[in-house]
Motif scaffolding. Sequence first.
Motif, PDB file in Angstrom:
ATOM      1  N   UNK A 120       0.840  -1.199   0.000  1.00 28.52           N
ATOM      2  CA  UNK A 120       0.000   0.000   0.000  1.00 28.52           C
ATOM      3  C   UNK A 120       0.878   1.253   0.000  1.00 28.52           C
ATOM      4  N   UNK A 121       1.928   1.241   0.797  1.00 30.52           N
ATOM      5  CA  UNK A 121       2.831   2.394   0.821  1.00 30.52           C
ATOM      6  C   UNK A 121       3.486   2.604  -0.537  1.00 30.52           C
ATOM      7  N   UNK A 122       3.989   1.530  -1.129  1.00 31.12           N
ATOM      8  CA  UNK A 122       4.682   1.623  -2.418  1.00 31.12           C
ATOM      9  C   UNK A 122       3.742   2.155  -3.501  1.00 31.12           C
ATOM     10  N   UNK A 123       2.539   1.643  -3.560  1.00 29.68           N
ATOM     11  CA  UNK A 123       1.587   2.074  -4.580  1.00 29.68           C
ATOM     12  C   UNK A 123       1.175   3.527  -4.361  1.00 29.68           C
ATOM     13  N   UNK A 124       0.979   3.919  -3.105  1.00 29.05           N
ATOM     14  CA  UNK A 124       0.614   5.300  -2.809  1.00 29.05           C
ATOM     15  C   UNK A 124       1.714   6.257  -3.263  1.00 29.05           C
ATOM     16  N   UNK A 162      -6.037  -0.958  -6.945  1.00 31.02           N
ATOM     17  CA  UNK A 162      -5.812  -1.274  -5.530  1.00 31.02           C
ATOM     18  C   UNK A 162      -6.867  -0.594  -4.668  1.00 31.02           C
ATOM     19  N   UNK A 163      -7.145   0.677  -4.962  1.00 34.36           N
ATOM     20  CA  UNK A 163      -8.150   1.422  -4.192  1.00 34.36           C
ATOM     21  C   UNK A 163      -9.519   0.744  -4.287  1.00 34.36           C
ATOM     22  N   UNK A 164      -9.893   0.343  -5.485  1.00 31.14           N
ATOM     23  CA  UNK A 164     -11.189  -0.309  -5.686  1.00 31.14           C
ATOM     24  C   UNK A 164     -11.266  -1.632  -4.938  1.00 31.14           C
TER      25      UNK A 164
END
Length: 354
Positions: A120-124, A162-164
């Motif tokens: 999640x951190x990496x994608x953000x 990822x958000x979805x």
Amino acid sequence: MDPEDLLHLLDDQQARRLRVIENLLRGRKTVSTLYWGQRYDLLFLLGLAKHLDRGGLDATAQALVSQKLATWTPNEQPQLRLTAKGRQRRDQVPTYQPQTRALWPQLSLAVARQRLLLSVQVVSQYAHRTARYYPLTTDLATRQAVRQWFHQAKSPDLATRIFTALTASLTQLPEKTAQVLTAGFSGYQQPGLTNQQLAVDLHQTPWEIYLRHVDGVVRIAQDARQADHPLHALLAPAWQTAVTRSAQATLRAVTTTALTLDQVATQRQIKPSTVREHLLEAAIMLPVTALPYERLLPQATRQTLLAALPAQLDDWEYTALPADLQARFDFFTFRLLAIWCDKGGAGHAGTPND
């Protein structure tokens, strides 16, 4: 763990061994620990506090006793039973009941949790085109797994996907549980909050916050078992069988051959006692359909033993059986029968307050 947390792991009808609860938390998978974990309906605790010291719950338990919320019962091992006051307190202050707890022994929670938080951190950061940031502190295996997953999954719409997916999982959870999980995420200009910080903000104990956090992680991991989920390649490998590989091999040998248990031991080059321990582990941790009970517990055996045993499982003692029955039936058969009954065999009573 606070006294209020331990209060919700105890019962007023069933005396519970404190050492069993401790060993479950520490991830000790002895047959005795697993069996009583099953009897207490606390197998979800397995491995949740691996760094807990031996005796780490003693002071917490004594605090309950001092407040007259629980009492020690005479036994070779320390056992606790809630008092009427303790039951009243427990019922007045309900604790969180995780939705996914039956799945917890089937998932490597530490692996899934670290992979989820780092991904999640990496994608953000990727979505905000941030090249320099301090990644979460994780082990090398987690960093390598997330790096490999990210390079394979990287695309302009990755953050949206990822958000979805996360939103779909979070909407299945209680609002406060979803809040706990998302508040723990780190990302672009957002440091994740610790369980201690969230406990203060939400007026709950750190243990209850931890249960909510794990519940959220397992929900996402469960959804990620679908092949089209964007986190599938990262989280699916964290799922594991609830029994050891060696126990799986023993069970496979028993279910696919006509060998006796002693012959299976010879074939697998292990002790006969180990074969029996493997089967008991499998009986506890797997569905009742996973074992050939009709072969291991013939109807005549069941009828003979049940006729000599008390109605309540917690009152069963192998050494209390008549000498002739102890000579005919070993402890393995006795314990396997107890597990079978606890899982509904012959419509036998389960927990004492059923």
